[in-house]
Scaffold this motif. Sequence first.
Motif, mmCIF file in Angstrom:
data_model
loop_
_atom_site.group_PDB
_atom_site.id
_atom_site.type_symbol
_atom_site.label_atom_id
_atom_site.label_comp_id
_atom_site.label_asym_id
_atom_site.label_seq_id
_atom_site.Cartn_x
_atom_site.Cartn_y
_atom_site.Cartn_z
ATOM 1 N N ALA A 56 0.826 -1.208 0.000
ATOM 2 C CA ALA A 56 0.000 0.000 0.000
ATOM 3 C C ALA A 56 0.859 1.257 0.000
ATOM 4 C CB ALA A 56 -0.926 -0.012 1.216
ATOM 5 N N GLN A 57 1.943 1.254 0.759
ATOM 6 C CA GLN A 57 2.829 2.414 0.783
ATOM 7 C C GLN A 57 3.437 2.676 -0.590
ATOM 8 O OE1 GLN A 57 3.755 4.560 3.548
ATOM 9 N NE2 GLN A 57 1.862 3.660 4.338
ATOM 10 N N ARG A 58 3.840 1.619 -1.291
ATOM 11 C CA ARG A 58 4.468 1.784 -2.605
ATOM 12 C C ARG A 58 3.470 2.296 -3.640
ATOM 13 N NH1 ARG A 58 7.574 -1.002 0.352
ATOM 14 N NH2 ARG A 58 9.768 -1.436 -0.122
ATOM 15 N N ILE A 59 2.268 1.756 -3.621
ATOM 16 C CA ILE A 59 1.262 2.221 -4.567
ATOM 17 C C ILE A 59 0.888 3.668 -4.262
ATOM 18 C CG2 ILE A 59 -1.123 1.954 -5.329
ATOM 19 C CD1 ILE A 59 0.707 -0.145 -6.528
ATOM 20 N N ALA A 60 0.722 3.999 -2.994
ATOM 21 C CA ALA A 60 0.354 5.363 -2.623
ATOM 22 C C ALA A 60 1.438 6.357 -3.018
ATOM 23 C CB ALA A 60 0.074 5.440 -1.122
ATOM 24 N N ARG A 61 2.694 5.988 -2.796
ATOM 25 C CA ARG A 61 3.785 6.892 -3.191
ATOM 26 C C ARG A 61 3.809 7.076 -4.704
ATOM 27 N NH1 ARG A 61 6.900 4.460 1.093
ATOM 28 N NH2 ARG A 61 7.806 2.958 -0.359
ATOM 29 N N SER A 62 3.540 6.004 -5.442
ATOM 30 C CA SER A 62 3.559 6.086 -6.891
ATOM 31 C C SER A 62 2.460 7.015 -7.406
ATOM 32 C CB SER A 62 3.391 4.689 -7.494
ATOM 33 O OG SER A 62 3.514 4.717 -8.896
ATOM 34 N N ILE A 63 1.288 6.962 -6.769
ATOM 35 C CA ILE A 63 0.165 7.787 -7.206
ATOM 36 C C ILE A 63 0.303 9.227 -6.724
ATOM 37 C CG2 ILE A 63 -2.314 8.163 -6.873
ATOM 38 C CD1 ILE A 63 -2.659 5.115 -6.968
ATOM 39 N N LEU A 64 0.664 9.401 -5.454
ATOM 40 C CA LEU A 64 0.705 10.741 -4.864
ATOM 41 C C LEU A 64 2.009 11.471 -5.120
ATOM 42 C CD1 LEU A 64 -0.875 9.848 -1.407
ATOM 43 C CD2 LEU A 64 -2.032 10.901 -3.362
ATOM 44 N N GLY A 65 3.063 10.712 -5.386
ATOM 45 C CA GLY A 65 4.362 11.322 -5.633
ATOM 46 C C GLY A 65 5.133 11.658 -4.378
ATOM 47 N N VAL A 66 4.512 11.431 -3.202
ATOM 48 C CA VAL A 66 5.168 11.705 -1.919
ATOM 49 C C VAL A 66 4.735 10.622 -0.956
ATOM 50 C CG1 VAL A 66 5.315 14.206 -2.241
ATOM 51 C CG2 VAL A 66 3.274 13.197 -1.208
ATOM 52 N N SER A 67 5.350 10.631 0.241
ATOM 53 C CA SER A 67 4.926 9.710 1.282
ATOM 54 C C SER A 67 3.471 9.969 1.610
ATOM 55 C CB SER A 67 5.770 9.888 2.537
ATOM 56 O OG SER A 67 5.248 9.138 3.605
ATOM 57 N N PRO A 68 2.612 8.920 1.642
ATOM 58 C CA PRO A 68 1.169 9.148 1.843
ATOM 59 C C PRO A 68 0.825 9.855 3.135
ATOM 60 C CG PRO A 68 1.718 6.803 2.043
ATOM 61 C CD PRO A 68 2.909 7.499 1.450
#
Length: 327
Positions: free
Chosen positions: A310-322
């Motif tokens: 989840a952290q990796r997907i969120a970083r990929s989408i948001l561009g930053v730490s979720p």
Amino acid sequence: MTQADVLPSISLEVFSHHHEVIVVGGGIIGSLIAYTLRRAGAEVIMLDAGFEGEATRASAGMLAPYPEGLAGELLEWAEESIALYPALVAELQEQTGIAVPFSLEGTGLVMPGVEAHLSVWPSLASLNLRGRSYPGGYVHPLRLKEALWQAFQRMGGLVLRAEALLVTPGRVETDRGALLGSHIVLATGAWSGRFGLGVQPVKGEAMWLETAPPTIPLFFEEGYLLPRDGGLYVGATQREGWRPGVDLIGLQWLISFVHNHVPHLETAPIGALLWGYRPMGTLQVGEIASGLYAATGHGRNGVLLAPATAQRIARSILGVSPRRSRG
């Protein structure tokens, strides 16, 4: 049926709205991705087909990277996930009031020839003499999913009961209509092959016995035991294909496992039989086309690797730490 299976009605306007993120799949991995993104401020809708055989429904919830033989990057992911679990479980309980059974008291690997000493469940200390002990533990997958769904919806996330039929960048065709979104995440587990991902179903069969469990998960050559709802979870087979249910071959494997390793439990009542399809194949976590992401292929380590995924997907989408984004 848990609270996570009871969905509020959703206006058909969701099919005319352009969504920021569409998460396809409502198992542990999809749920945690949706929760993480919504917590970070993203507008998220999660699709759940409600398929029979969803891995979460039968999962052991084992957090045991060392007995599972993980190494290299996968071991790093597992250690990252385990480190995230205490705060996640506490946060969900605070938000929802749902107690998620969870332990990091260790795991044990029982060596051949010492099973006879298990008539009284050993502590972690005694396992050092009779086998090998490792960091890790377990979490209750169904309670975790229930808490994730409730917290996600309380934050304004939407859950739609729908089956995805065709997914292309920016568009998800479902059995209820088409959805449009800037980012689409395929967390479709064993059903990922229908979207061209290299994943095949491998059925796991398990049983729940009405008997006192060990205090920590125990691994043997073929299977494992762990505490579950005041009883004992015994698992699990690994059988390729889509044959549903626990059949006689699977039940025979489970009975033989108990007979060979913990024969003092042969008279324990069977409280439930469990089964689900694991997504075996190529682990894929990340963007696979413009605005299209995969989070699948975790095999029997989906619950273990879910927070890191989840952290990796969120970083990929948001561009930053979720946790530092648009909160």
